[in-house]
Motif scaffolding. Structure first.
Motif, PDB file in Angstrom:
ATOM      1  N   LYS A  78       0.828  -1.209   0.000  1.00 37.65           N
ATOM      2  CA  LYS A  78       0.000   0.000   0.000  1.00 37.65           C
ATOM      3  C   LYS A  78       0.863   1.260   0.000  1.00 37.65           C
ATOM      4  O   LYS A  78       0.484   2.288   0.550  1.00 37.65           O
ATOM      5  CB  LYS A  78      -0.943   0.032   1.233  1.00 37.65           C
ATOM      6  CG  LYS A  78      -1.914  -1.124   1.282  1.00 37.65           C
ATOM      7  CD  LYS A  78      -2.950  -1.029   0.179  1.00 37.65           C
ATOM      8  CE  LYS A  78      -3.872  -2.223   0.178  1.00 37.65           C
ATOM      9  NZ  LYS A  78      -4.682  -2.282  -1.054  1.00 37.65           N
TER      10      LYS A  78
ATOM     11  N   LEU B  18      -1.709   8.457  -4.495  1.00 38.82           N
ATOM     12  CA  LEU B  18      -1.041   8.780  -3.237  1.00 38.82           C
ATOM     13  C   LEU B  18       0.156   7.863  -3.068  1.00 38.82           C
ATOM     14  O   LEU B  18       0.068   6.680  -3.373  1.00 38.82           O
ATOM     15  CB  LEU B  18      -1.986   8.551  -2.053  1.00 38.82           C
ATOM     16  CG  LEU B  18      -3.347   9.233  -2.059  1.00 38.82           C
ATOM     17  CD1 LEU B  18      -4.122   8.877  -0.797  1.00 38.82           C
ATOM     18  CD2 LEU B  18      -3.205  10.735  -2.191  1.00 38.82           C
ATOM     19  N   THR B  19       1.262   8.417  -2.574  1.00 43.63           N
ATOM     20  CA  THR B  19       2.381   7.540  -2.217  1.00 43.63           C
ATOM     21  C   THR B  19       2.617   7.638  -0.718  1.00 43.63           C
ATOM     22  O   THR B  19       2.486   8.711  -0.121  1.00 43.63           O
ATOM     23  CB  THR B  19       3.681   7.900  -2.966  1.00 43.63           C
ATOM     24  OG1 THR B  19       4.052   9.238  -2.652  1.00 43.63           O
ATOM     25  CG2 THR B  19       3.518   7.744  -4.463  1.00 43.63           C
ATOM     26  N   PHE B  20       2.919   6.499  -0.106  1.00 43.38           N
ATOM     27  CA  PHE B  20       3.212   6.415   1.319  1.00 43.38           C
ATOM     28  C   PHE B  20       4.649   5.892   1.439  1.00 43.38           C
ATOM     29  O   PHE B  20       4.898   4.693   1.418  1.00 43.38           O
ATOM     30  CB  PHE B  20       2.217   5.471   2.014  1.00 43.38           C
ATOM     31  CG  PHE B  20       0.819   6.003   2.044  1.00 43.38           C
ATOM     32  CD1 PHE B  20      -0.050   5.766   0.983  1.00 43.38           C
ATOM     33  CD2 PHE B  20       0.365   6.754   3.122  1.00 43.38           C
ATOM     34  CE1 PHE B  20      -1.355   6.282   0.999  1.00 43.38           C
ATOM     35  CE2 PHE B  20      -0.933   7.265   3.145  1.00 43.38           C
ATOM     36  CZ  PHE B  20      -1.798   7.027   2.085  1.00 43.38           C
TER      37      PHE B  20
ATOM     38  N   LEU C 247       5.966   3.107   3.758  1.00 45.67           N
ATOM     39  CA  LEU C 247       5.521   1.733   3.543  1.00 45.67           C
ATOM     40  C   LEU C 247       6.259   1.071   2.383  1.00 45.67           C
ATOM     41  O   LEU C 247       6.190  -0.144   2.206  1.00 45.67           O
ATOM     42  CB  LEU C 247       4.007   1.683   3.283  1.00 45.67           C
ATOM     43  CG  LEU C 247       3.129   2.246   4.395  1.00 45.67           C
ATOM     44  CD1 LEU C 247       1.649   2.123   4.021  1.00 45.67           C
ATOM     45  CD2 LEU C 247       3.369   1.502   5.696  1.00 45.67           C
TER      46      LEU C 247
ATOM     47  N   VAL D 265      -1.169   4.129  -3.985  1.00 45.10           N
ATOM     48  CA  VAL D 265      -2.588   3.791  -4.157  1.00 45.10           C
ATOM     49  C   VAL D 265      -3.273   4.815  -5.039  1.00 45.10           C
ATOM     50  O   VAL D 265      -3.024   6.012  -4.921  1.00 45.10           O
ATOM     51  CB  VAL D 265      -3.351   3.675  -2.802  1.00 45.10           C
ATOM     52  CG1 VAL D 265      -2.865   2.522  -1.986  1.00 45.10           C
ATOM     53  CG2 VAL D 265      -3.274   4.934  -2.008  1.00 45.10           C
TER      54      VAL D 265
END
Lengths: 124, 282
Positions: free
Chosen positions: B87, B97-99, B102, B90
């Motif tokens: 994730k 969106l980038t996280f 993670l 997404v």
């Protein structure tokens, strides 16, 4: 409009589940017609990204608002991108929560109210 | 006995004496005229430098790759989002969106994007510092506060190791990913434990880990006399070599708490370290 309430059990008599990302179930309720369905949360046992996965699920289900106890930063960011209003600090029985929502008793929040993984930690 | 060039000092339970043993073993070997490099892989909280007091001569920043999306090129197909196992990227409506926290830097999203809208950008995760004392070489990693990428930094530290020296790796506690990154491919693992129920419980987990990695290993019992003999009984039952026992001595704790090497503060321990060196470095 369609709202999502986190729930411990899959029905309107259920207590609100205080977690969002690892909530047991989501109750998807049409706030006008009061028609509802419960969906399993498949993200409960993933090691990471649960909040994001849960947010994707409720967005996919067409919810425009989430009512829950706590919402972490990754979930909040994802819900916001999906145009979903977030209401935290919600407790009690789901059926009453719907009534109170319709009566305009709740204010949406502007940010996450807990840190990442908070539901996986014990108190104290 | 094979001549192990890389010895990893690990434990199950934290606080058993890994750094005490690793730093003093490294110093003993260096004083016996071996070319030695001490490598602190506990990148979240390196502390070997407090005792060895090296002069640091080089500091290199370390980065890992995370995705950067060109939204002008993105068609919202969602392939990157479907591929990512973590994730970290997404697609939500018109947004991607980038996280970064993670991301595991597999590069998959950059390759699967059909329109080349994703590129890799560097995310700083910490520093590698190297230097020396007057008798041995020193190397450690310092993880950026708040970063979760310990294994990535540890891999980068181990790539800088001087393979022509005897290498003493000071591992983090436990048996999780940073520990695996620190001990894998070592010639020998020395498991430092304390003779308490908690120590023994966590030792069994560490033994399981080292057996899974198929690396020769032995146990050093630190603070011997503190508890009972269940650790010795366990080692006998499992046919595990007890390489040495360091007695529970307040002077050792006092030396440690003031940042002193125990070889300097409590010279009576020298034969113990000589015995450890003889048995595992020979």
């Amino acid at each position: 409009m369609k709202i999502a309430i986190t729930a411990r059990q899959p029905d309107l008599n259920s207590e609100v589940d205080p977690r969002f990302g690892r909530a047991a179930f989501f109750l998807l309720v049409d706030s006008e017609s009061l028609q509802w369905q419960a969906i399993n949360n498949d993200a409960t046992n993933v090691s990471g990204g649960a909040g994001i996965a849960a947010a994707q699920a409720v967005i996919e289900a067409g919810a425009r608002a989430v009512l829950t106890g706590n919402c972490g930063p990754n979930a909040f960011r994802t819900l916001q991108a999906g145009g979903v209003q977030v209401y935290t600090g919600i407790t009690g029985m789901a059926e009453k929560v719907v009534k109170d929502f319709n009566a305009g008793l709740f204010e949406p929040v502007r940010e996450a109210n807990v840190d990442s993984h908070s539901s996986t930690r014990t108190q104290g | 006995m094979i001549n192990p060039r890389t010895i990893a000092v690990a434990s199950g339970k934290g606080g058993t004496g890994k750094t005490t043993v690793a730093t003093n073993l490294a110093l003993h070997l260096a004083q016996s005229h071996k070319a030695v490099q001490y490598v602190d892989c506990d990148v979240e909280e390196p502390n070997g430098h407090i005792f060895l007091q090296p002069t640091i001569s080089t500091s290199i920043p370390v980065t890992v790759s995370v995705p950067e999306v060109d939204l002008a090129k993105c068609t919202g197909c969602g392939k990157c989002s479907k591929l990512c196992q973590y994730k970290a990227i997404v697609t939500i409506k018109d947004n991607v969106l980038t996280f970064e926290q993670l991301c595991h830097s597999c590069g998959g999203c950059t390759k699967i994007c059909p329109v080349g809208a994703i590129r890799e950008k560097p995310l700083p995760i910490g520093q590698i510092e190297s230097g020396s004392t007057d008798s041995l070489e020193f190397l450690h990693g310092r993880l950026e506060i708040g970063s979760v990428r310990s294994p990535s930094l540890i891999h980068a530290v181990r790539q800088q190791v001087n393979k022509s020296s005897v290498v003493i790796i000071d591992a983090p506690p436990g048996t999780s990913c940073p520990v695996i990154a620190s001990v894998q491919d070592a010639d020998y693992v020395l498991l430092v434990t304390e003779p308490t129920p908690f120590g023994l419980h966590d030792l069994t987990l560490a033994v399981g880990m080292v057996r899974q990695l198929a690396i020769p290993f032995g146990v050093l019992i630190n603070r011997s006399g503190l508890g009972d003999d269940r650790t010795q009984v366990y080692c006998r039952q499992e046919q595990i070599d007890i390489i040495a026992e360091i007695p529970d001595d307040r002077r050792i704790a006092q030396a440690y708490s003031t940042g002193r090497m125990i070889l300097d503060a409590v010279p009576e321990v020298e034969p113990l370290f000589a015995a450890v060196a003889e048995r595992i470095v020979s």
